[in-house]
Design a protein around this motif. Structure first.
Motif, PDB file in Angstrom:
ATOM      1  N   LEU A  83      -1.484  17.650 -10.752  1.00 56.37           N
ATOM      2  CA  LEU A  83      -2.073  16.701  -9.810  1.00 56.37           C
ATOM      3  C   LEU A  83      -1.556  15.304 -10.144  1.00 56.37           C
ATOM      4  CD1 LEU A  83      -4.049  15.746  -7.620  1.00 56.37           C
ATOM      5  CD2 LEU A  83      -5.867  15.817  -9.348  1.00 56.37           C
ATOM      6  N   ILE A  84      -0.952  14.667  -9.161  1.00 64.17           N
ATOM      7  CA  ILE A  84      -0.450  13.295  -9.307  1.00 64.17           C
ATOM      8  C   ILE A  84      -1.452  12.370  -8.623  1.00 64.17           C
ATOM      9  CG2 ILE A  84       1.449  11.704  -8.804  1.00 64.17           C
ATOM     10  CD1 ILE A  84       3.184  14.307  -8.310  1.00 64.17           C
ATOM     11  N   VAL A  85      -2.044  11.472  -9.394  1.00 60.15           N
ATOM     12  CA  VAL A  85      -2.963  10.488  -8.820  1.00 60.15           C
ATOM     13  C   VAL A  85      -2.303   9.119  -8.982  1.00 60.15           C
ATOM     14  CG1 VAL A  85      -5.298   9.526  -8.837  1.00 60.15           C
ATOM     15  CG2 VAL A  85      -4.934  11.922  -9.511  1.00 60.15           C
ATOM     16  N   GLU A  86      -1.747   8.638  -7.892  1.00 65.71           N
ATOM     17  CA  GLU A  86      -0.930   7.408  -7.921  1.00 65.71           C
ATOM     18  C   GLU A  86      -0.991   6.780  -6.542  1.00 65.71           C
ATOM     19  OE1 GLU A  86       1.151   4.413  -8.289  1.00 65.71           O
ATOM     20  OE2 GLU A  86       1.447   5.555 -10.143  1.00 65.71           O
ATOM     21  N   LYS A 102       6.451  10.095  -5.024  1.00 65.48           N
ATOM     22  CA  LYS A 102       7.634  10.841  -4.582  1.00 65.48           C
ATOM     23  C   LYS A 102       8.590  11.079  -5.755  1.00 65.48           C
ATOM     24  CE  LYS A 102      11.420  10.731  -1.253  1.00 65.48           C
ATOM     25  NZ  LYS A 102      12.126   9.955  -0.239  1.00 65.48           N
ATOM     26  N   LEU A 103       8.811  10.052  -6.559  1.00 65.76           N
ATOM     27  CA  LEU A 103       9.698  10.182  -7.718  1.00 65.76           C
ATOM     28  C   LEU A 103       9.161  11.254  -8.683  1.00 65.76           C
ATOM     29  CD1 LEU A 103      12.080   9.106  -9.483  1.00 65.76           C
ATOM     30  CD2 LEU A 103      10.407   7.595 -10.533  1.00 65.76           C
ATOM     31  N   ILE A 104       7.860  11.226  -8.946  1.00 60.76           N
ATOM     32  CA  ILE A 104       7.257  12.212  -9.848  1.00 60.76           C
ATOM     33  C   ILE A 104       7.386  13.609  -9.256  1.00 60.76           C
ATOM     34  CG2 ILE A 104       5.096  13.000 -10.891  1.00 60.76           C
ATOM     35  CD1 ILE A 104       4.294   9.983 -11.049  1.00 60.76           C
ATOM     36  N   ARG A 105       7.078  13.744  -7.959  1.00 66.64           N
ATOM     37  CA  ARG A 105       7.188  15.049  -7.291  1.00 66.64           C
ATOM     38  C   ARG A 105       8.614  15.581  -7.380  1.00 66.64           C
ATOM     39  NH1 ARG A 105       5.230  18.500  -3.494  1.00 66.64           N
ATOM     40  NH2 ARG A 105       3.286  17.432  -3.115  1.00 66.64           N
ATOM     41  N   MET A 106       9.594  14.733  -7.081  1.00 66.62           N
ATOM     42  CA  MET A 106      10.995  15.161  -7.121  1.00 66.62           C
ATOM     43  C   MET A 106      11.395  15.576  -8.534  1.00 66.62           C
ATOM     44  SD  MET A 106      12.597  12.345  -4.480  1.00 66.62           S
ATOM     45  CE  MET A 106      14.220  12.469  -5.183  1.00 66.62           C
ATOM     46  N   GLU A 143      -1.149  15.914  -4.658  1.00 69.22           N
ATOM     47  CA  GLU A 143      -1.133  14.459  -4.757  1.00 69.22           C
ATOM     48  C   GLU A 143      -2.430  13.859  -4.242  1.00 69.22           C
ATOM     49  OE1 GLU A 143       2.291  12.723  -2.845  1.00 69.22           O
ATOM     50  OE2 GLU A 143       3.595  14.330  -3.539  1.00 69.22           O
ATOM     51  N   ALA A 144      -2.829  12.767  -4.882  1.00 72.62           N
ATOM     52  CA  ALA A 144      -3.956  11.963  -4.419  1.00 72.62           C
ATOM     53  C   ALA A 144      -3.557  10.499  -4.555  1.00 72.62           C
ATOM     54  CB  ALA A 144      -5.201  12.262  -5.246  1.00 72.62           C
ATOM     55  N   HIS A 145      -4.098   9.658  -3.676  1.00 71.89           N
ATOM     56  CA  HIS A 145      -3.678   8.247  -3.664  1.00 71.89           C
ATOM     57  C   HIS A 145      -4.699   7.305  -4.292  1.00 71.89           C
ATOM     58  CE1 HIS A 145      -6.136   8.600  -0.078  1.00 71.89           C
ATOM     59  NE2 HIS A 145      -6.346   7.296  -0.178  1.00 71.89           N
ATOM     60  N   ASP A 146      -5.875   7.811  -4.665  1.00 71.37           N
ATOM     61  CA  ASP A 146      -6.847   6.937  -5.325  1.00 71.37           C
ATOM     62  C   ASP A 146      -7.722   7.746  -6.272  1.00 71.37           C
ATOM     63  OD1 ASP A 146      -8.941   8.155  -3.841  1.00 71.37           O
ATOM     64  OD2 ASP A 146      -8.859   6.614  -2.305  1.00 71.37           O
ATOM     65  N   GLY A 147      -8.535   7.036  -7.049  1.00 72.22           N
ATOM     66  CA  GLY A 147      -9.332   7.680  -8.076  1.00 72.22           C
ATOM     67  C   GLY A 147     -10.343   8.686  -7.551  1.00 72.22           C
ATOM     68  N   GLU A 148     -11.060   8.313  -6.483  1.00 69.23           N
ATOM     69  CA  GLU A 148     -12.091   9.213  -5.960  1.00 69.23           C
ATOM     70  C   GLU A 148     -11.482  10.517  -5.444  1.00 69.23           C
ATOM     71  OE1 GLU A 148     -13.113   5.397  -3.905  1.00 69.23           O
ATOM     72  OE2 GLU A 148     -12.092   5.700  -5.824  1.00 69.23           O
ATOM     73  N   VAL A 184      -3.322   4.320 -14.078  1.00 67.58           N
ATOM     74  CA  VAL A 184      -4.463   3.563 -14.590  1.00 67.58           C
ATOM     75  C   VAL A 184      -5.077   2.703 -13.491  1.00 67.58           C
ATOM     76  CG1 VAL A 184      -5.141   1.688 -16.144  1.00 67.58           C
ATOM     77  CG2 VAL A 184      -3.716   3.554 -16.987  1.00 67.58           C
ATOM     78  N   MET A 185      -4.245   2.001 -12.752  1.00 65.86           N
ATOM     79  CA  MET A 185      -4.750   1.054 -11.756  1.00 65.86           C
ATOM     80  C   MET A 185      -4.739   1.681 -10.369  1.00 65.86           C
ATOM     81  SD  MET A 185      -3.264  -2.535 -13.214  1.00 65.86           S
ATOM     82  CE  MET A 185      -1.551  -2.049 -13.289  1.00 65.86           C
ATOM     83  N   THR A 186      -5.760   2.484 -10.092  1.00 64.67           N
ATOM     84  CA  THR A 186      -5.882   3.100  -8.778  1.00 64.67           C
ATOM     85  C   THR A 186      -6.846   2.273  -7.936  1.00 64.67           C
ATOM     86  OG1 THR A 186      -7.641   4.547  -9.620  1.00 64.67           O
ATOM     87  CG2 THR A 186      -5.416   5.462  -9.564  1.00 64.67           C
TER      88      THR A 186
END
Length: 125
Positions: free
Chosen positions: A6-9, A16-20, A31-36, A54-56
């Motif tokens: 799970l990428i939370v970024e 995208k870079l992490i997924r690739m 993938e998720a785009h925020d902390g919640e 860290v900074m979501t």
């Protein structure tokens, strides 16, 4: 065995870079785009590894998400890698106190990322 990652970024280009980078491995990537949403997804899919910025944006930052994962008996086996542009001792200490299993400081190399993730899933396999 396919491991869920799970990428939370919040930054789409970094996700995208992490997924690739990880697509070459035998991983099921979420993938998720925020902390919640990251915490909700961790509860739903029970990933092997969470790559957690860290900074979501939103109500929960990465440290809070990490702490909640590690305090939940159903989730505490999940390996959490904190991703941050801030690599000072205080940041590392905050990640450690939240229960992070590892820390990668941006910009990190794709090779460093894949080696870290593969080492973590190897302990679970």
């Amino acid at each position: 065995m396919t491991h869920r990652i799970l990428i939370v970024e919040d930054q789409a280009d970094i996700r995208k870079l992490i997924r690739m980078t990880l697509e070459f491995g035998d991983f099921e990537i979420h993938e998720a785009h925020d902390g919640e949403s990251g915490l909700a997804m961790a509860r739903a899919i029970r990933p092997t590894v969470v790559l957690l910025d860290v900074m979501t944006p939103g109500l929960l930052d990465g440290y809070q998400v990490c702490a909640r994962i590690k305090q939940d008996p159903a989730l505490q086996a999940i390996q959490v890698v904190m991703l941050t542009a801030r690599g000072q001792a205080t940041d590392l200490a905050a990640g450690e106190s939240a229960g992070a299993d590892a820390y990668l400081v941006k910009p990190f190399s794709p090779l460093e990322l894949i080696e870290r993730v593969e080492a973590m899933v190897a302990t679970v396999a």
